[in-house]
Design an enzyme around this catalytic site. Structure first.
Site, PDB file in Angstrom:
ATOM      1  N   LYS A  92       3.386   7.425   5.342  1.00 57.38           N
ATOM      2  CA  LYS A  92       2.712   6.281   5.852  1.00 57.38           C
ATOM      3  C   LYS A  92       3.156   5.192   6.596  1.00 57.38           C
ATOM      4  O   LYS A  92       4.474   4.688   6.248  1.00 57.38           O
ATOM      5  CB  LYS A  92       1.916   5.863   4.495  1.00 57.38           C
ATOM      6  CG  LYS A  92       0.659   4.791   4.793  1.00 57.38           C
ATOM      7  CD  LYS A  92       0.011   4.485   3.457  1.00 57.38           C
ATOM      8  CE  LYS A  92      -1.469   3.815   4.018  1.00 57.38           C
ATOM      9  NZ  LYS A  92      -2.352   3.414   2.859  1.00 57.38           N
ATOM     10  N   ASP A 118      -2.157   6.066  -0.345  1.00 56.64           N
ATOM     11  CA  ASP A 118      -0.908   5.293  -0.788  1.00 56.64           C
ATOM     12  C   ASP A 118       0.305   6.128  -1.233  1.00 56.64           C
ATOM     13  O   ASP A 118       1.252   5.837  -1.140  1.00 56.64           O
ATOM     14  CB  ASP A 118      -1.433   4.043  -1.801  1.00 56.64           C
ATOM     15  CG  ASP A 118      -2.081   3.156  -1.455  1.00 56.64           C
ATOM     16  OD1 ASP A 118      -2.327   2.517  -0.294  1.00 56.64           O
ATOM     17  OD2 ASP A 118      -2.292   2.171  -2.088  1.00 56.64           O
ATOM     18  N   THR A 176      -9.429   6.278  -1.454  1.00 54.00           N
ATOM     19  CA  THR A 176     -10.393   5.758  -0.479  1.00 54.00           C
ATOM     20  C   THR A 176     -11.451   6.778  -0.128  1.00 54.00           C
ATOM     21  O   THR A 176     -12.500   6.427   0.344  1.00 54.00           O
ATOM     22  CB  THR A 176      -9.518   5.000   0.588  1.00 54.00           C
ATOM     23  OG1 THR A 176      -8.646   4.168   0.120  1.00 54.00           O
ATOM     24  CG2 THR A 176     -10.468   4.403   1.764  1.00 54.00           C
TER      25      THR A 176
END
Length: 355
Positions: free
Chosen positions: A191, A119, A39
């Site tokens: 995460k 991720d 990202t």
């Protein structure tokens, strides 16, 4: 009424960064940036939309977008990959690890920054923590918003990651992850939110430190054996053994466990309920595969806590391994490396406790 000029948001950040002292270029540490996409290199059609595509910006554009980082270090970049980290794979892992080891051995390289998607960054960071052979800072960073977004978080994350990599006090702390002003250890972070900017937590071990606009404060060293103290090596390694994760749930049977082995898995990690638990039928299937030589590890789908050995499951009797404080995704990473050579279950249990 007197009018006052206010500088806020991006303007205030720019003023703060430009005010940092400038060192002569020949005195700056040399940091190599290895870009893998994610990202932080993503782009969207609008600066206020959720949908975007990862891995659209190259490493040269990334460096040019944060010129303030050149006050901290002499930078050069290499494009290792340009993918969303949901597509991270063994080929990129091996390429990245080998390149880090090559760079770290160069006397004119002081540290390494890796840009990555959020991720799977915890898996990549933990993998590197086990296989890179250097005390020099190796720092991963990422972003939750693409480069085109309003209030993109990538530029400051990158700036702070360079600051950490250029800081001599970062050396010897294992592989680090710098996101949203926090410095995490590779063995600790996970995460915790699908979309929030403050997505990463280190719930069991806490932060390694913090970094605010390039100013670092360190709290602790690395947890567990890592890097130069790791017994794992990628010398001669071209492939990694397959290890699958199977999630436990209500009314679980052994079908997915058996299917994983049929698909070629040499090891299985159960993301168990509670303290690494599962139904009696699933436990029977797992024990049966263990007797056939498949290494079976009990971890937990629960966000925090350790999985203890011989608590509700008789691991000794069933020839199973407990993950200790490693979550399923990290237990899988370690087990894949452990299976690069023959080991006893006792030795694999030791590895899960030491790393």
């Amino acid at each position: 009424m007197r009018r006052t000029n206010r500088i806020g948001g991006t303007g205030a950040l720019l003023v703060t960064l430009l005010a940092l002292p400038v060192l002569a270029e020949d005195k700056l540490p040399t940091i190599v940036v290895l870009a893998t996409g994610g990202t932080i290199a993503g782009a969207a059609a609008s600066d206020v939309q959720a949908a975007y595509t990862s891995g659209q910006v190259g490493v040269d554009q990334l460096l040019a977008a944060v010129p303030q980082s050149k006050k901290l270090a002499s930078l050069r970049g290499e494009q290792i990959a340009n993918i969303g980290s949901q597509d991270m794979n063994d080929a990129v892992w091996l390429k990245l690890a080998h390149r880090i080891n090559e760079l770290a051995a160069m006397p004119d390289v002081d540290g390494i920054v890796i840009t990555h998607g959020t991720d799977t960054i915890e898996e990549t960071a933990y993998f590197l923590n086990l296989v890179v052979k250097t005390k020099k800072p190796v720092v991963l960073t990422a972003a939750m918003r693409p480069s085109t977004a309003l209030s993109a978080d990538g530029p400051l994350n990158f700036f702070n990651a360079v600051a950490v990599a250029a800081n001599k006090d970062a050396a010897g702390r294992g592989v680090l992850v710098v996101v949203n002003d926090w410095i995490h250890g590779a063995s600790s972070l996970t995460k915790a939110s699908t979309t929030a900017v403050q997505t990463f937590l280190s719930p069991l071990r806490g932060l390694v430190g913090t970094v605010a606009y390039g100013q670092c404060e360190f709290y602790r060293g690395a947890v567990g054996r890592n890097t130069v103290d790791s017994e794992f090596s990628l010398d001669g390694v071209t492939t990694l053994p397959r290890v699958d994760i199977v999630m436990a749930h209500e009314n679980m049977d052994g079908a997915l466990i058996d299917a994983a082995v049929a698909a070629g898995a040499k090891g299985i990690v159960i993301a168990g309920v509670g303290n690494g638990n599962m139904t009696a039928s699933a436990l029977d299937a797992l024990a049966a595969q263990s007797k056939k030589g498949i290494v079976c590890v009990r971890s937990s789908r629960v966000a925090t806590g350790r999985v203890g050995r011989n608590v509700e499951v008789d691991d000794d009797k069933l020839a199973l391994v407990a993950s200790d404080d490693l979550n399923p995704q990290k237990a899988r990473v370690l087990l894949r490396l452990a299976l690069l050579k023959p080991r006893s279950l006792g030795d694999i249990q030791r590895l899960l406790q030491e790393y």
